[in-house]
Design a protein around this motif. Sequence first.
Motif, PDB file in Angstrom:
ATOM      1  N   ALA A 127       0.822  -1.216   0.000  1.00 61.82           N
ATOM      2  CA  ALA A 127       0.000   0.000   0.000  1.00 61.82           C
ATOM      3  C   ALA A 127       0.857   1.267   0.000  1.00 61.82           C
ATOM      4  CB  ALA A 127      -0.925  -0.007   1.213  1.00 61.82           C
ATOM      5  N   LEU A 128       1.949   1.227   0.746  1.00 69.00           N
ATOM      6  CA  LEU A 128       2.799   2.415   0.889  1.00 69.00           C
ATOM      7  C   LEU A 128       3.972   2.308  -0.088  1.00 69.00           C
ATOM      8  CD1 LEU A 128       2.721   2.422   4.782  1.00 69.00           C
ATOM      9  CD2 LEU A 128       1.511   4.008   3.279  1.00 69.00           C
ATOM     10  N   ILE A 129       3.751   2.747  -1.312  1.00 69.78           N
ATOM     11  CA  ILE A 129       4.743   2.556  -2.371  1.00 69.78           C
ATOM     12  C   ILE A 129       5.352   3.869  -2.869  1.00 69.78           C
ATOM     13  CG2 ILE A 129       3.715   0.392  -3.153  1.00 69.78           C
ATOM     14  CD1 ILE A 129       2.291   1.957  -5.357  1.00 69.78           C
ATOM     15  N   LYS A 130       4.853   4.998  -2.380  1.00 66.92           N
ATOM     16  CA  LYS A 130       5.370   6.288  -2.829  1.00 66.92           C
ATOM     17  C   LYS A 130       6.541   6.726  -1.953  1.00 66.92           C
ATOM     18  CE  LYS A 130       0.917   7.964  -4.602  1.00 66.92           C
ATOM     19  NZ  LYS A 130      -0.099   9.049  -4.510  1.00 66.92           N
ATOM     20  N   GLU A 131       7.409   7.546  -2.534  1.00 68.10           N
ATOM     21  CA  GLU A 131       8.542   8.060  -1.771  1.00 68.10           C
ATOM     22  C   GLU A 131       8.080   8.908  -0.591  1.00 68.10           C
ATOM     23  OE1 GLU A 131      11.717   7.336  -2.042  1.00 68.10           O
ATOM     24  OE2 GLU A 131      11.223   5.931  -3.664  1.00 68.10           O
ATOM     25  N   THR A 132       6.902   9.493  -0.734  1.00 68.67           N
ATOM     26  CA  THR A 132       6.395  10.374   0.323  1.00 68.67           C
ATOM     27  C   THR A 132       5.755   9.617   1.484  1.00 68.67           C
ATOM     28  OG1 THR A 132       4.334  10.594  -0.936  1.00 68.67           O
ATOM     29  CG2 THR A 132       6.014  12.317  -1.232  1.00 68.67           C
ATOM     30  N   ASN A 133       5.541   8.294   1.335  1.00 68.54           N
ATOM     31  CA  ASN A 133       4.913   7.559   2.437  1.00 68.54           C
ATOM     32  C   ASN A 133       5.601   6.241   2.802  1.00 68.54           C
ATOM     33  OD1 ASN A 133       4.029   5.657   0.486  1.00 68.54           O
ATOM     34  ND2 ASN A 133       2.027   6.659   0.280  1.00 68.54           N
ATOM     35  N   LYS A 134       6.653   5.867   2.077  1.00 70.24           N
ATOM     36  CA  LYS A 134       7.336   4.603   2.366  1.00 70.24           C
ATOM     37  C   LYS A 134       7.885   4.541   3.790  1.00 70.24           C
ATOM     38  CE  LYS A 134       8.915   3.058  -2.214  1.00 70.24           C
ATOM     39  NZ  LYS A 134      10.123   2.808  -3.057  1.00 70.24           N
ATOM     40  N   PHE A 135       8.313   5.685   4.312  1.00 73.47           N
ATOM     41  CA  PHE A 135       8.917   5.691   5.654  1.00 73.47           C
ATOM     42  C   PHE A 135       7.905   5.331   6.742  1.00 73.47           C
ATOM     43  CE2 PHE A 135       7.390  10.009   4.900  1.00 73.47           C
ATOM     44  CZ  PHE A 135       6.748  10.329   6.086  1.00 73.47           C
ATOM     45  N   MET A 136       6.625   5.250   6.392  1.00 73.74           N
ATOM     46  CA  MET A 136       5.589   4.895   7.361  1.00 73.74           C
ATOM     47  C   MET A 136       5.441   3.381   7.545  1.00 73.74           C
ATOM     48  SD  MET A 136       4.224   7.706   8.548  1.00 73.74           S
ATOM     49  CE  MET A 136       2.711   7.056   9.231  1.00 73.74           C
ATOM     50  N   ILE A 137       6.038   2.597   6.671  1.00 74.69           N
ATOM     51  CA  ILE A 137       5.865   1.135   6.718  1.00 74.69           C
ATOM     52  C   ILE A 137       6.257   0.540   8.077  1.00 74.69           C
ATOM     53  CG2 ILE A 137       6.655  -1.059   5.731  1.00 74.69           C
ATOM     54  CD1 ILE A 137       6.809   0.336   3.012  1.00 74.69           C
ATOM     55  N   PRO A 138       7.420   0.891   8.657  1.00 71.17           N
ATOM     56  CA  PRO A 138       7.784   0.304   9.961  1.00 71.17           C
ATOM     57  C   PRO A 138       6.780   0.624  11.071  1.00 71.17           C
ATOM     58  CG  PRO A 138       9.698   1.328   8.930  1.00 71.17           C
ATOM     59  CD  PRO A 138       8.507   1.746   8.131  1.00 71.17           C
ATOM     60  N   ILE A 139       6.150   1.789  11.005  1.00 71.89           N
ATOM     61  CA  ILE A 139       5.170   2.164  12.033  1.00 71.89           C
ATOM     62  C   ILE A 139       3.937   1.272  11.928  1.00 71.89           C
ATOM     63  CG2 ILE A 139       3.735   4.041  12.926  1.00 71.89           C
ATOM     64  CD1 ILE A 139       5.766   6.012  11.765  1.00 71.89           C
ATOM     65  N   VAL A 140       3.495   0.994  10.697  1.00 72.92           N
ATOM     66  CA  VAL A 140       2.340   0.116  10.497  1.00 72.92           C
ATOM     67  C   VAL A 140       2.656  -1.292  11.001  1.00 72.92           C
ATOM     68  CG1 VAL A 140       0.715  -0.844   8.820  1.00 72.92           C
ATOM     69  CG2 VAL A 140       1.619   1.473   8.493  1.00 72.92           C
ATOM     70  N   PHE A 141       3.846  -1.788  10.684  1.00 71.47           N
ATOM     71  CA  PHE A 141       4.242  -3.122  11.149  1.00 71.47           C
ATOM     72  C   PHE A 141       4.233  -3.196  12.674  1.00 71.47           C
ATOM     73  CE2 PHE A 141       6.288  -4.175   6.935  1.00 71.47           C
ATOM     74  CZ  PHE A 141       5.592  -5.363   6.748  1.00 71.47           C
ATOM     75  N   GLU A 142       4.745  -2.163  13.332  1.00 76.00           N
ATOM     76  CA  GLU A 142       4.796  -2.171  14.795  1.00 76.00           C
ATOM     77  C   GLU A 142       3.394  -2.134  15.403  1.00 76.00           C
ATOM     78  OE1 GLU A 142       5.809  -2.316  18.669  1.00 76.00           O
ATOM     79  OE2 GLU A 142       7.020  -2.832  16.903  1.00 76.00           O
ATOM     80  N   LEU A 143       2.514  -1.328  14.839  1.00 80.09           N
ATOM     81  CA  LEU A 143       1.138  -1.291  15.340  1.00 80.09           C
ATOM     82  C   LEU A 143       0.446  -2.640  15.125  1.00 80.09           C
ATOM     83  CD1 LEU A 143      -0.050   2.264  14.233  1.00 80.09           C
ATOM     84  CD2 LEU A 143       0.084   1.410  16.575  1.00 80.09           C
ATOM     85  N   ARG A 144       0.690  -3.249  13.982  1.00 78.93           N
ATOM     86  CA  ARG A 144       0.090  -4.555  13.711  1.00 78.93           C
ATOM     87  C   ARG A 144       0.598  -5.596  14.697  1.00 78.93           C
ATOM     88  NH1 ARG A 144       1.153  -7.450   7.992  1.00 78.93           N
ATOM     89  NH2 ARG A 144       3.094  -8.004   9.074  1.00 78.93           N
ATOM     90  N   ARG A 145       1.881  -5.521  15.042  1.00 79.73           N
ATOM     91  CA  ARG A 145       2.459  -6.464  15.994  1.00 79.73           C
ATOM     92  C   ARG A 145       1.794  -6.348  17.364  1.00 79.73           C
ATOM     93  NH1 ARG A 145       5.893  -6.781  20.015  1.00 79.73           N
ATOM     94  NH2 ARG A 145       6.209  -4.524  20.067  1.00 79.73           N
ATOM     95  N   GLN A 146       1.374  -5.125  17.703  1.00 74.70           N
ATOM     96  CA  GLN A 146       0.813  -4.892  19.032  1.00 74.70           C
ATOM     97  C   GLN A 146      -0.684  -5.222  19.134  1.00 74.70           C
ATOM     98  OE1 GLN A 146       1.801  -1.192  20.947  1.00 74.70           O
ATOM     99  NE2 GLN A 146       3.829  -1.062  20.012  1.00 74.70           N
ATOM    100  N   PHE A 147      -1.310  -5.587  18.016  1.00 76.51           N
ATOM    101  CA  PHE A 147      -2.746  -5.862  18.039  1.00 76.51           C
ATOM    102  C   PHE A 147      -3.133  -6.874  19.115  1.00 76.51           C
ATOM    103  CE2 PHE A 147      -4.129  -4.597  13.452  1.00 76.51           C
ATOM    104  CZ  PHE A 147      -4.167  -3.269  13.862  1.00 76.51           C
ATOM    105  N   ASN A 148      -2.352  -7.932  19.239  1.00 78.46           N
ATOM    106  CA  ASN A 148      -2.716  -9.021  20.143  1.00 78.46           C
ATOM    107  C   ASN A 148      -2.011  -8.953  21.489  1.00 78.46           C
ATOM    108  OD1 ASN A 148      -4.428 -10.218  18.183  1.00 78.46           O
ATOM    109  ND2 ASN A 148      -2.625 -11.114  17.175  1.00 78.46           N
ATOM    110  N   GLU A 149      -1.261  -7.877  21.718  1.00 80.50           N
ATOM    111  CA  GLU A 149      -0.592  -7.745  23.008  1.00 80.50           C
ATOM    112  C   GLU A 149      -1.562  -7.206  24.054  1.00 80.50           C
ATOM    113  OE1 GLU A 149       2.984  -5.542  22.970  1.00 80.50           O
ATOM    114  OE2 GLU A 149       4.046  -6.926  21.633  1.00 80.50           O
TER     115      GLU A 149
END
Length: 362
Positions: A303-325
């Motif tokens: 989803a995040l494929i533009k140069e202006t939003n690629k840097f957001m990918i790690p934040i999404v991964f971290e939030l997803r990891r915390q879903f079940n915590e």
Amino acid sequence: MATQQPSNENARPASNNVRNTRQAQNENNSGPSHRNTATGQPRKRNNTRQLQPLQTNSNVTNSPRPKRRNLTLEASQGIIRIGGSVGDYRIKEKLGEGDNGFCYVAELKDKSAIVALKFQDKKENGAMIENELRLLKKVQGNDAMMKYIENFTYGSYNVIVTNLLYCDLKSQLAHNQKLSSHNTLRIGYELFTALDWLRKKRVVHRDLHSGNVFFDKKFSKAVIGDFGCSEMEKRNELGLKFHDLNHISHRVNDGEEYRFLDDAISILFLMLELCGSRSLFQDGNIEKMVKKKKKLFKKPADALIKETNKFMIPIVFELRRQFNEPRPTHTKLLTVIVKQTVPGFDPKKKYETNTSPPLHLV
């Protein structure tokens, strides 16, 4: 034939038809001279001018005086007008309005401070007013929270007085459709930090979007405001529904209980909006909106494929990891922002703004 001459019997001698030169001059200057014929002496002139009566317009003379405002009556009826008084304050201008109230800029009558006044109808919003006041007071003590000053009754309104800030974040997008990566990350960093304070107070904001984030005139810090929808953790005493809101977590859109983590997801959506990528989570159709959000979390790299939003990918991964915590933490998100997004990002670096007034974020 001789021409008949007109009779001159009634004609005065020429000497009587020609006025004395000095007499004529005096008449030109001050009117004809008058003599006292009885004594043969000149009459004494009355040099006092006769004052003419002042000509007045009858409409003005007879018009009634403007009625003085009955301030006590205005207060009892809750009348709000620019320049009018509300308690110890004088209204200056309207700021805006929302679902449960409207706001004005006001100044203390002694001109010692300018503040914001939020008017809420007590009959229509009684429960929300009590809730907002209680939680707004509870979260005081942190400069990332809107500062509460006082509240009072004005007519049928409850008035909440807070400090007046320069602008909201939404207004900054009017200058540019998106902000720089530094500004986006710093806003996210400060808001995630503010969530830690709310968590300590066990308060869930539940309405974090660009219209509820504010800045002072120097853009020194992001401030969270409007606690009208806020609740204590694991409560929904107001019975509010969030299924159709773009800035709310897809979990809550699907009807799940609102958690601390969902405030963090709202901040993620806000950051994507600042990147110019709101289409990744917004849609007028509720089903499509929820699908977009789920897709974003399922495959963020797709989803995040533009140069202006690629840097957001790690934040999404971290939030997803915390879903079940059981106890998701915002502290981990701060580490991700600093170490895994844009190389060299420093949250202590000032916000990037334009150089000419009016000052705004770039």
